[in-house]
Design an enzyme around this catalytic site. Structure first.
Site, PDB file in Angstrom:
ATOM      1  N   PRO A   1     -14.619 -13.355 -20.710  1.00  0.00           N
ATOM      2  CA  PRO A   1     -13.482 -12.517 -20.391  1.00  0.00           C
ATOM      3  C   PRO A   1     -12.136 -13.065 -21.173  1.00  0.00           C
ATOM      4  O   PRO A   1     -11.900 -14.342 -21.082  1.00  0.00           O
ATOM      5  CB  PRO A   1     -13.191 -12.826 -18.846  1.00  0.00           C
ATOM      6  CG  PRO A   1     -13.800 -14.117 -18.780  1.00  0.00           C
ATOM      7  CD  PRO A   1     -15.147 -14.363 -19.580  1.00  0.00           C
TER       8      PRO A   1
ATOM      9  N   ARG B   1       2.270 -23.145 -21.831  1.00  0.00           N
ATOM     10  CA  ARG B   1       2.040 -22.560 -23.195  1.00  0.00           C
ATOM     11  C   ARG B   1       3.524 -22.406 -23.873  1.00  0.00           C
ATOM     12  O   ARG B   1       3.805 -21.255 -23.665  1.00  0.00           O
ATOM     13  CB  ARG B   1       1.353 -21.392 -22.971  1.00  0.00           C
ATOM     14  CG  ARG B   1      -0.146 -21.910 -22.449  1.00  0.00           C
ATOM     15  CD  ARG B   1      -0.964 -20.429 -22.607  1.00  0.00           C
ATOM     16  NE  ARG B   1      -2.260 -20.803 -21.818  1.00  0.00           N
ATOM     17  CZ  ARG B   1      -2.996 -19.950 -21.215  1.00  0.00           C
ATOM     18  NH1 ARG B   1      -2.735 -18.659 -21.229  1.00  0.00           N
ATOM     19  NH2 ARG B   1      -4.297 -20.307 -20.455  1.00  0.00           N
TER      20      ARG B   1
ATOM     21  N   LYS C   1     -16.423 -19.792 -12.673  1.00  0.00           N
ATOM     22  CA  LYS C   1     -16.286 -20.058 -13.677  1.00  0.00           C
ATOM     23  C   LYS C   1     -15.150 -21.115 -14.046  1.00  0.00           C
ATOM     24  O   LYS C   1     -13.996 -21.012 -13.245  1.00  0.00           O
ATOM     25  CB  LYS C   1     -15.669 -18.955 -14.564  1.00  0.00           C
ATOM     26  CG  LYS C   1     -15.134 -19.024 -16.085  1.00  0.00           C
ATOM     27  CD  LYS C   1     -14.600 -17.891 -16.760  1.00  0.00           C
ATOM     28  CE  LYS C   1     -14.255 -17.870 -18.136  1.00  0.00           C
ATOM     29  NZ  LYS C   1     -12.801 -18.266 -18.468  1.00  0.00           N
TER      30      LYS C   1
ATOM     31  N   HIS D   1     -11.781 -23.447 -20.253  1.00  0.00           N
ATOM     32  CA  HIS D   1     -10.701 -22.204 -20.420  1.00  0.00           C
ATOM     33  C   HIS D   1     -10.399 -22.439 -22.096  1.00  0.00           C
ATOM     34  O   HIS D   1      -9.463 -21.719 -22.209  1.00  0.00           O
ATOM     35  CB  HIS D   1      -9.510 -22.366 -19.601  1.00  0.00           C
ATOM     36  CG  HIS D   1      -9.166 -20.899 -19.043  1.00  0.00           C
ATOM     37  ND1 HIS D   1      -9.377 -20.255 -17.906  1.00  0.00           N
ATOM     38  CD2 HIS D   1      -8.475 -19.956 -19.642  1.00  0.00           C
ATOM     39  CE1 HIS D   1      -8.942 -19.274 -17.919  1.00  0.00           C
ATOM     40  NE2 HIS D   1      -8.316 -19.015 -18.713  1.00  0.00           N
TER      41      HIS D   1
ATOM     42  N   SER E   1     -15.923 -22.513 -24.617  1.00  0.00           N
ATOM     43  CA  SER E   1     -14.806 -23.406 -24.930  1.00  0.00           C
ATOM     44  C   SER E   1     -15.500 -24.100 -26.208  1.00  0.00           C
ATOM     45  O   SER E   1     -16.080 -25.190 -26.372  1.00  0.00           O
ATOM     46  CB  SER E   1     -14.548 -24.433 -23.983  1.00  0.00           C
ATOM     47  OG  SER E   1     -14.080 -23.765 -22.705  1.00  0.00           O
TER      48      SER E   1
ATOM     49  N   ARG F   1     -18.080 -21.762 -32.038  1.00  0.00           N
ATOM     50  CA  ARG F   1     -17.777 -21.144 -33.483  1.00  0.00           C
ATOM     51  C   ARG F   1     -18.899 -20.946 -34.438  1.00  0.00           C
ATOM     52  O   ARG F   1     -18.617 -20.407 -35.363  1.00  0.00           O
ATOM     53  CB  ARG F   1     -16.480 -22.046 -34.157  1.00  0.00           C
ATOM     54  CG  ARG F   1     -15.332 -22.228 -33.232  1.00  0.00           C
ATOM     55  CD  ARG F   1     -14.442 -21.230 -33.193  1.00  0.00           C
ATOM     56  NE  ARG F   1     -13.502 -21.733 -32.269  1.00  0.00           N
ATOM     57  CZ  ARG F   1     -13.159 -21.580 -30.920  1.00  0.00           C
ATOM     58  NH1 ARG F   1     -14.183 -20.953 -30.271  1.00  0.00           N
ATOM     59  NH2 ARG F   1     -11.999 -21.845 -30.401  1.00  0.00           N
TER      60      ARG F   1
ATOM     61  N   GLY G   1     -14.815 -16.690 -26.221  1.00  0.00           N
ATOM     62  CA  GLY G   1     -13.694 -16.171 -25.858  1.00  0.00           C
ATOM     63  C   GLY G   1     -12.894 -15.863 -27.281  1.00  0.00           C
ATOM     64  O   GLY G   1     -13.156 -14.708 -27.679  1.00  0.00           O
TER      65      GLY G   1
HETATM   66  C1  LIG Z   1      -6.320 -14.710 -25.250  1.00  0.00           C
HETATM   67  C2  LIG Z   1      -7.404 -15.357 -24.131  1.00  0.00           C
HETATM   68  C3  LIG Z   1      -7.362 -14.607 -23.040  1.00  0.00           C
HETATM   69  C4  LIG Z   1      -8.201 -15.128 -21.858  1.00  0.00           C
HETATM   70  N1  LIG Z   1      -8.075 -14.627 -20.710  1.00  0.00           N
HETATM   71  C5  LIG Z   1      -8.812 -15.244 -19.738  1.00  0.00           C
HETATM   72  C6  LIG Z   1      -8.774 -14.664 -18.500  1.00  0.00           C
HETATM   73  O1  LIG Z   1      -8.265 -13.561 -18.098  1.00  0.00           O
HETATM   74  N2  LIG Z   1      -9.690 -14.923 -17.516  1.00  0.00           N
HETATM   75  C7  LIG Z   1     -10.735 -16.076 -17.609  1.00  0.00           C
HETATM   76  O2  LIG Z   1     -11.468 -16.546 -16.735  1.00  0.00           O
HETATM   77  N3  LIG Z   1     -10.723 -16.715 -18.812  1.00  0.00           N
HETATM   78  C8  LIG Z   1      -9.803 -16.077 -19.627  1.00  0.00           C
HETATM   79  N4  LIG Z   1      -9.812 -16.805 -21.042  1.00  0.00           N
HETATM   80  C9  LIG Z   1     -10.617 -17.955 -21.296  1.00  0.00           C
HETATM   81  C10 LIG Z   1     -12.375 -17.447 -21.840  1.00  0.00           C
HETATM   82  O3  LIG Z   1     -12.675 -16.557 -20.616  1.00  0.00           O
HETATM   83  C11 LIG Z   1     -13.036 -18.655 -22.238  1.00  0.00           C
HETATM   84  O4  LIG Z   1     -12.994 -19.434 -21.255  1.00  0.00           O
HETATM   85  C12 LIG Z   1     -12.453 -19.463 -23.318  1.00  0.00           C
HETATM   86  O5  LIG Z   1     -11.592 -18.406 -24.428  1.00  0.00           O
HETATM   87  C13 LIG Z   1     -13.386 -19.942 -24.152  1.00  0.00           C
HETATM   88  O6  LIG Z   1     -13.148 -20.911 -25.394  1.00  0.00           O
HETATM   89  P1  LIG Z   1     -13.194 -20.284 -26.851  1.00  0.00           P
HETATM   90  O7  LIG Z   1     -12.024 -19.441 -27.028  1.00  0.00           O
HETATM   91  O8  LIG Z   1     -12.971 -21.461 -27.812  1.00  0.00           O
HETATM   92  O9  LIG Z   1     -14.536 -19.646 -26.969  1.00  0.00           O
HETATM   93  C14 LIG Z   1      -9.004 -16.340 -22.114  1.00  0.00           C
HETATM   94  C15 LIG Z   1      -9.202 -17.086 -23.385  1.00  0.00           C
HETATM   95  C16 LIG Z   1      -8.277 -16.345 -24.230  1.00  0.00           C
HETATM   96  C17 LIG Z   1      -8.560 -16.940 -25.851  1.00  0.00           C
END
Ligand SMILES: Cc1cc2nc3c(=O)[nH]c(=O)nc-3n(C[C@H](O)[C@H](O)[C@H](O)COP(=O)(O)O)c2cc1C
Length: 384
Positions: A81, A168, A258, A282, A314, A317, A336
């Site tokens: 998400p 942030r 999560k 996250h 997390s 890539r 993500g």
């Molecule tokens: C722009 C952005 C918005 C995100 N929004 C949410 C969210 O609304 N809820 C949530 O549980 N995780 C959120 N995440 C975290 C992702 O679900 C995920 O855990 C994370 O992006 C994984 O790492 P990665 O970006 O390195 O793949 C967000 C991540 C990004 C980059």
């Protein structure tokens, strides 16, 4: 779309997203928190693991398919998400869902989305998961859970790693937040990115106005005003195990918690009725000293011991990262930023490109390591 054809890996897709998006939007998806140590450490965690390949072997017939919650998956991954995805591309949520469906993998819609869950269910279908941020107003929260359950959500991912808003600083500096704060710098920035301005923002404006948070109740869905940050609908800092039990009782589908990094918490969530956990920090966006998820994974896999589903995110890539996560005990991974950069760079074809790259890289990693099936990927392939 020539630009996408020139993307040979996720890093190329990231650069394409950077070119198309205003800086404030790109930094919102690309960056992390504070000094961005956790984000870097997630990558370093993957890089520390090496493969001890098996050969000679006939690896001519490789199968990347697997099952999750008893259903077939094209490959062992899902889309994580990401809130506000629809700001990156016009109705990006539909693009992500369509590309996921075509690849035979689940799409997880974030609570904070510019397209309503019901609409994705109706217009796309496929395996749709929903991510829940528990709001301080529990009644509105439970109503949303019932809504997505009625619309066919297969899985509810309850996010527990964001009790308060993380620091942030770049968002504040860029004027990126709710409500949007126009400054000379960000208005100039937007006007210098006409592909985003015309292809995304203008489409919303022609289609009824500023993008809205469509999973929120109507009176709280206007992302351009303070309505969307009403105290009743901000982050809740009191989501505990009894809350997980309550959500378990309300949601009829599978429940994943999560943001789990500690083996004891994984066990406690399973005992509270969860079907599994998402090992996640996250993407390093919340707690800057969080350990790498790939380092948290083995302990959690051992603690749960096959009793529940483990998804890791997390820092994914490359296909090799997927293989390493599976070897250390994950049933699947989720992405993500990788798939969100892809949506920002090219909508549905962009996401399809990213998923194709992951599939190709995973297949190559498996062949060169001597794994023919997902079941062949085990811990004895890896060394530190
Ligand atoms: C722009 C952005 C918005 C995100 N929004 C949410 C969210 O609304 N809820 C949530 O549980 N995780 C959120 N995440 C975290 C992702 O679900 C995920 O855990 C994370 O992006 C994984 O790492 P990665 O970006 O390195 O793949 C967000 C991540 C990004 C980059």
């Amino acid at each position: 779309m020539a630009a996408l054809d020139d993307c040979y890996n996720i890093a190329d897709i990231r650069r394409a997203a950077k070119r198309r998006l205003p800086k404030s939007l790109f930094e919102f998806i690309d960056r992390a928190t504070e000094d961005e140590l956790a984000m870097r450490n997630n990558r370093e965690g993957f890089e520390r693991w090496r493969v001890m390949p098996r050969a000679p072997l006939d690896v001519s017939k490789r199968d990347l398919s697997t099952t999750l919650f008893g259903k077939p998956m094209g490959m062992p991954m899902a889309i994580a998400p990401t809130g506000a995805a629809g700001l990156m591309w016009y109705e990006a949520e539909l693009c992500l869902a369509r590309a996921a469906k075509a690849a035979g993998i689940p799409y997880t819609m974030a609570t904070g989305s510019m397209v309503a869950f019901e609409r994705v269910a109706k217009e796309v279908g496929g395996r749709l998961w929903f991510q829940l941020y528990v709001w301080p107003d529990r009644q509105i929260t439970y109503d949303l859970v019932r809504r997505v359950a009625d619309a066919g959500a297969e899985v509810l991912q309850v996010t527990v790693d964001t009790p308060v808003a993380p620091n942030r600083e770049y968002n504040t500096r860029n004027g990126f937040g709710l409500p949007f704060r126009p400054t000379v710098a960000n208005v100039t920035d937007i006007s210098l990115h006409p592909r985003w301005l015309l292809g995304t923002l203008l489409k919303y404006l022609l289609d009824g106005g500023m993008p809205k948070l469509r999973n929120h109740p109507a009176e709280f869905n206007d992302a351009s005003t303070r309505a969307a940050i009403a105290p009743r609908l901000t982050l809740s800092d009191s989501v505990d195990l009894p809350e997980i039990r309550r959500l378990r009782a309300i949601f009829p589908g599978k429940l994943l918690v999560k943001g789990i990094m500690h083996p004891d918490d994984a066990v406690a969530c399973m005992e509270a009725g969860a079907d599994g956990v998402v090992v996640s920090n996250h993407g390093g966006r919340n707690l800057d000293a969080a350990m790498a998820t790939i380092d948290a994974l083995p302990g959690i896999a051992q603690a749960i011991g096959g009793r529940g589903t483990i998804i890791l995110d997390s820092g994914i890539r490359r296909g090799l990262d997927i293989m390493k996560a599976l070897a250390l005990g994950a049933n699947a991974v989720q992405t993500g930023r990788a798939t969100l950069w892809a949506a920002a760079a090219g909508g549905e074809p962009g996401v399809t490109r990213a998923l194709d790259l992951f599939r190709h890289e995973l297949s190559t990693a498996m062949a060169n390591s001597g794994a023919r099936t997902i079941g062949d990927i085990s811990a004895d392939l890896l060394v530190r």
